[in-house]
Design a protein around this motif. Structure first.
Motif, mmCIF file in Angstrom:
data_model
loop_
_atom_site.group_PDB
_atom_site.id
_atom_site.type_symbol
_atom_site.label_atom_id
_atom_site.label_comp_id
_atom_site.label_asym_id
_atom_site.label_seq_id
_atom_site.Cartn_x
_atom_site.Cartn_y
_atom_site.Cartn_z
ATOM 1 N N VAL A 104 0.822 -1.216 0.000
ATOM 2 C CA VAL A 104 0.000 0.000 0.000
ATOM 3 C C VAL A 104 0.852 1.260 0.000
ATOM 4 N N GLN A 105 0.453 2.192 -0.880
ATOM 5 C CA GLN A 105 1.075 3.509 -0.919
ATOM 6 C C GLN A 105 -0.034 4.554 -0.884
ATOM 7 N N LEU A 106 0.131 5.523 0.024
ATOM 8 C CA LEU A 106 -0.844 6.589 0.215
ATOM 9 C C LEU A 106 -0.164 7.943 0.051
ATOM 10 N N GLU A 107 -0.967 8.953 -0.258
ATOM 11 C CA GLU A 107 -0.480 10.329 -0.256
ATOM 12 C C GLU A 107 -1.439 11.171 0.568
ATOM 13 N N VAL A 108 -0.918 11.867 1.570
ATOM 14 C CA VAL A 108 -1.736 12.752 2.400
ATOM 15 C C VAL A 108 -2.245 13.882 1.520
ATOM 16 N N THR A 109 -3.570 14.112 1.582
ATOM 17 C CA THR A 109 -4.190 15.141 0.743
ATOM 18 C C THR A 109 -4.675 16.353 1.530
ATOM 19 N N SER A 110 -5.084 16.145 2.801
ATOM 20 C CA SER A 110 -5.606 17.270 3.580
ATOM 21 C C SER A 110 -5.699 16.905 5.057
ATOM 22 N N PHE A 111 -5.873 17.943 5.857
ATOM 23 C CA PHE A 111 -6.194 17.739 7.261
ATOM 24 C C PHE A 111 -7.700 17.522 7.349
ATOM 25 N N THR A 112 -8.142 16.755 8.312
ATOM 26 C CA THR A 112 -9.577 16.546 8.480
ATOM 27 C C THR A 112 -10.168 17.708 9.272
ATOM 28 N N VAL A 113 -11.460 17.863 9.155
ATOM 29 C CA VAL A 113 -12.198 18.840 9.950
ATOM 30 C C VAL A 113 -13.100 18.026 10.872
ATOM 31 N N PRO A 114 -12.854 18.079 12.188
ATOM 32 C CA PRO A 114 -13.678 17.268 13.094
ATOM 33 C C PRO A 114 -15.114 17.778 13.141
ATOM 34 N N CYS A 115 -16.045 16.867 13.388
ATOM 35 C CA CYS A 115 -17.454 17.247 13.457
ATOM 36 C C CYS A 115 -18.017 16.949 14.845
ATOM 37 N N ARG A 116 -19.253 17.383 15.049
ATOM 38 C CA ARG A 116 -19.902 17.267 16.360
ATOM 39 C C ARG A 116 -20.029 15.825 16.843
ATOM 40 N N HIS A 117 -19.993 14.855 15.923
ATOM 41 C CA HIS A 117 -20.080 13.447 16.339
ATOM 42 C C HIS A 117 -18.872 13.029 17.177
ATOM 43 N N ASN A 118 -17.796 13.828 17.126
ATOM 44 C CA ASN A 118 -16.602 13.541 17.918
ATOM 45 C C ASN A 118 -16.648 14.151 19.318
ATOM 46 N N ALA A 119 -17.648 14.949 19.611
ATOM 47 C CA ALA A 119 -17.721 15.613 20.922
ATOM 48 C C ALA A 119 -17.712 14.605 22.072
ATOM 49 N N GLN A 120 -18.327 13.458 21.873
ATOM 50 C CA GLN A 120 -18.414 12.452 22.949
ATOM 51 C C GLN A 120 -17.051 11.918 23.399
ATOM 52 N N TRP A 121 -16.004 12.113 22.598
ATOM 53 C CA TRP A 121 -14.680 11.592 22.948
ATOM 54 C C TRP A 121 -13.840 12.621 23.705
ATOM 55 N N PHE A 122 -14.460 13.746 24.056
ATOM 56 C CA PHE A 122 -13.727 14.794 24.756
ATOM 57 C C PHE A 122 -14.486 15.173 26.020
ATOM 58 N N GLN A 123 -13.761 15.204 27.135
ATOM 59 C CA GLN A 123 -14.415 15.421 28.425
ATOM 60 C C GLN A 123 -15.202 16.721 28.481
ATOM 61 N N ASP A 124 -14.811 17.718 27.719
ATOM 62 C CA ASP A 124 -15.537 18.982 27.705
ATOM 63 C C ASP A 124 -16.379 19.144 26.444
ATOM 64 N N GLY A 125 -16.444 18.093 25.614
ATOM 65 C CA GLY A 125 -17.207 18.131 24.373
ATOM 66 C C GLY A 125 -16.558 18.946 23.269
ATOM 67 N N ASP A 126 -15.361 19.481 23.522
ATOM 68 C CA ASP A 126 -14.702 20.346 22.543
ATOM 69 C C ASP A 126 -13.920 19.513 21.540
ATOM 70 N N TYR A 127 -14.604 19.061 20.505
ATOM 71 C CA TYR A 127 -13.985 18.241 19.476
ATOM 72 C C TYR A 127 -12.979 19.021 18.631
ATOM 73 N N HIS A 128 -12.934 20.343 18.797
ATOM 74 C CA HIS A 128 -11.928 21.131 18.096
ATOM 75 C C HIS A 128 -10.525 20.868 18.636
ATOM 76 N N ARG A 129 -10.442 20.063 19.684
ATOM 77 C CA ARG A 129 -9.131 19.676 20.223
ATOM 78 C C ARG A 129 -8.296 18.996 19.142
ATOM 79 N N ILE A 130 -8.982 18.358 18.147
ATOM 80 C CA ILE A 130 -8.259 17.691 17.059
ATOM 81 C C ILE A 130 -8.439 18.444 15.727
ATOM 82 N N SER A 131 -8.592 19.760 15.821
ATOM 83 C CA SER A 131 -8.718 20.621 14.645
ATOM 84 C C SER A 131 -7.360 21.223 14.285
ATOM 85 N N GLN A 132 -6.960 21.096 13.048
ATOM 86 C CA GLN A 132 -5.694 21.682 12.606
ATOM 87 C C GLN A 132 -5.734 23.201 12.730
ATOM 88 N N LYS A 133 -6.890 23.805 12.456
ATOM 89 C CA LYS A 133 -7.018 25.262 12.546
ATOM 90 C C LYS A 133 -6.839 25.758 13.971
#
Length: 161
Positions: A104-133
């Motif tokens: 397998v060979q891959l090429e990174v194309t972009s950073f992801t933009v986290p969405c609200r469905h990820n809030a449950q994985w953060f104690q404060d619900g701030d899913y922007h913790r994994i936001s590149q911006k």
């Protein structure tokens, strides 16, 4: 994980799939094709999937750091297909090429933009913790498939560029 469980080289530590949405659950191996990871499906094709977002990657070390901050996140929780270990994650930027296992060979194309469905994985619900911006260096990344094949947990990972 303890230091003795750390790989001596960069590797694929977990493959994650779901029938739509998060969390994605581990599988021991998977076929990677131009369309993505076999057995995986996205909930929203407007923002996920497609040839330039065929595979989502994340760092095991960043997951461990998030866990040490108290966040209940696990590998696959935030929707990554491949959880990688032993890489300098700050190097994972658009244009970087990776080989995983013998095929397998891959090429990174972009950073992801986290969405609200990820809030449950953060104690404060701030899913922007994994936001590149908002938190540069903490984002998952999308990749396109340059060459497909089977990947297995434990496969070596090599940064090509």
């Amino acid at each position: 994980m303890t230091e003795t469980e750390r790989p001596s080289h960069p590797c694929l530590c977990q493959i994650n799939v779901s029938d739509g949405g998060v969390p994605k659950r581990p599988v021991p191996e998977a076929m990677i094709a131009k369309a993505g990871v076999e057995g995986d499906r996205q909930r929203n094709f407007k923002v996920h999937g497609g040839p330039d977002r065929a595979v989502c990657l994340f760092s095991r070390e960043l997951l461990e750091r998030l866990q040490s901050e108290g966040h209940p996140i696990e590998a696959g929780s935030s929707g990554e297909n491949l959880t990688l270990a032993g890489l300098e994650w700050s190097l994972m930027k658009p244009g970087v090429r990776l080989s995983i296992g013998p095929d397998v060979q891959l090429e990174v194309t972009s950073f992801t933009v986290p969405c609200r469905h990820n809030a449950q994985w953060f104690q404060d619900g701030d899913y922007h913790r994994i936001s590149q911006k908002k938190n540069p260096g903490w984002s998952r990344v999308y990749a396109k498939v340059l060459r497909g094949g089977v990947v297995r947990s434990g496969d070596a990972v090599e940064v090509k560029s």
